[in-house]
Scaffold this active site. Structure first.
Site, PDB file in Angstrom:
ATOM      1  N   HIS A  11       0.834  -1.188   0.000  1.00 28.59           N
ATOM      2  CA  HIS A  11       0.000   0.000   0.000  1.00 28.59           C
ATOM      3  C   HIS A  11       0.874   1.245   0.000  1.00 28.59           C
ATOM      4  O   HIS A  11       2.100   1.182   0.136  1.00 28.59           O
ATOM      5  CB  HIS A  11      -0.932  -0.014   1.203  1.00 28.59           C
ATOM      6  CG  HIS A  11      -1.992  -1.060   1.115  1.00 28.59           C
ATOM      7  ND1 HIS A  11      -2.973  -1.230   2.069  1.00 28.59           N
ATOM      8  CD2 HIS A  11      -2.236  -2.014   0.170  1.00 28.59           C
ATOM      9  CE1 HIS A  11      -3.765  -2.227   1.723  1.00 28.59           C
ATOM     10  NE2 HIS A  11      -3.335  -2.725   0.579  1.00 28.59           N
TER      11      HIS A  11
ATOM     12  N   GLU B  24       1.335   3.642   2.165  1.00 28.66           N
ATOM     13  CA  GLU B  24       2.104   3.868   3.379  1.00 28.66           C
ATOM     14  C   GLU B  24       3.341   2.977   3.431  1.00 28.66           C
ATOM     15  O   GLU B  24       4.425   3.418   3.821  1.00 28.66           O
ATOM     16  CB  GLU B  24       1.237   3.618   4.622  1.00 28.66           C
ATOM     17  CG  GLU B  24       0.069   4.568   4.758  1.00 28.66           C
ATOM     18  CD  GLU B  24      -1.203   4.053   4.116  1.00 28.66           C
ATOM     19  OE1 GLU B  24      -2.285   4.367   4.625  1.00 28.66           O
ATOM     20  OE2 GLU B  24      -1.109   3.326   3.097  1.00 28.66           O
TER      21      GLU B  24
ATOM     22  N   CYS C 111      -5.351   1.558   6.452  1.00 29.25           N
ATOM     23  CA  CYS C 111      -6.198   0.384   6.645  1.00 29.25           C
ATOM     24  C   CYS C 111      -5.907  -0.292   7.977  1.00 29.25           C
ATOM     25  O   CYS C 111      -4.813  -0.184   8.536  1.00 29.25           O
ATOM     26  CB  CYS C 111      -6.038  -0.592   5.491  1.00 29.25           C
ATOM     27  SG  CYS C 111      -4.404  -1.338   5.358  1.00 29.25           S
TER      28      CYS C 111
ATOM     29  N   CYS D 117      -1.797  -1.050   7.327  1.00 28.96           N
ATOM     30  CA  CYS D 117      -0.972   0.159   7.234  1.00 28.96           C
ATOM     31  C   CYS D 117      -0.821   0.867   8.582  1.00 28.96           C
ATOM     32  O   CYS D 117       0.228   1.440   8.870  1.00 28.96           O
ATOM     33  CB  CYS D 117      -1.571   1.112   6.209  1.00 28.96           C
ATOM     34  SG  CYS D 117      -1.495   0.462   4.526  1.00 28.96           S
TER      35      CYS D 117
END
Length: 273
Positions: free
Chosen positions: A45, A47, A70, A79
């Protein structure tokens, strides 16, 4: 946050069914030390990519994220956990994730002692996330209809970049991925679509992972979708360079012009409901 929003747009056309998200990491001196975006489902992701780029410089710093980190483990780690483990002291979020699990990533970050601010440049972040958010709400893709408004009835808009869309329904009746192979093996377009009812067709595409659909050229399916209120955006190509040579309507009824630019020997008018 504006940098994170710009970076998030690099994922348009490949992240679905996941959202296009961007993240920028600042160190304790408020200098950018890392940035990242989510490319496709199954990969890191935003991040995670930003934290890898920042390395140890992230500790004690700030993360600006376009969508709430998330809070669930999937193909990629949660994340909010990555941010906590990296020692991030402050997280700035544009929009809350409507699909967040449990109490949400923001709540978990705050429990861990991270300072969190929500709603920063939310309207600007929505410019990138709007198709995904709209599709999520209705259970059908965000639909853009692009066509030429001249009497030549050209099959498609000249010079239009289709790579920002998950799927493109062409003037020839073929359904294609906007960026061929861009979504990886987690995304397979259906070989056949339901005929007759455009809403049923759109829901079938949504089930396949499509969150943004371009109806490119021609007026058949575009008119059907527009008549059913299923078109969210139009891109109308007006040929010619002088005002006297421009033909056709600037936008259909019910749409407002949001942008105009020169392209393909004329003007491209963008309008949204």
């Amino acid at each position: 946050m504006r940098r994170a929003i710009a970076v998030s747009a690099l994922g348009l056309g490949t992240t679905s069914p996941n959202p296009p998200v961007g993240c920028v990491i600042l160190n304790t001196a408020a200098r950018v030390v890392g940035e990242g975006f989510h490319r496709r489902k199954g990969e890191a992701h935003a991040e995670g990519n930003a934290l890898v780029a920042a390395g140890r410089a992230a500790r004690g710093g700030t993360a600006a994220v376009t969508l709430e980190p998330c809070n669930h483990e999937g193909r990629a780690p949660a994340c909010r956990g990555l941010l906590i483990e990296a020692g991030i002291a402050r997280v700035v979020v544009a929009l809350i994730d409507p699909t967040s699990r449990g109490d949400g990533g923001v709540a978990e970050l705050r429990r861990a002692g991270v300072d969190v601010e929500v709603g920063v440049l939310a309207d600007e972040a929505e410019l990138v996330l709007r198709p995904w958010l709209t599709a999520l709400q209705r259970g059908a893709p965000f639909v853009t209809w692009a066509y030429c408004a001249d009497t030549e009835d050209r099959p498609q808009v000249p010079g239009l970049d289709v790579r920002g869309y998950d799927a493109v329904f062409g003037w020839d009746g073929e359904l294609r991925e906007g960026t061929p192979g861009g979504h990886g093996d987690t995304f397979v377009l259906p070989g056949e679509l339901p005929q007759g009812d455009p809403e049923t067709m759109l829901r079938a595409l949504y089930s396949a992972g499509v969150r943004s659909l371009l109806l490119h050229g021609g007026h058949g399916l575009g008119k059907l979708c527009a008549a059913a209120g299923l078109v969210d955006e139009v891109l109308v190509h007006l040929p010619g360079r002088a005002p006297s040579s421009l033909g056709g309507e600037l936008a259909p009824d019910g749409f407002r012009v949001t942008a105009v630019r020169r392209t393909g020997g004329g003007l491209l008018v963008q309008a949204r409901r």
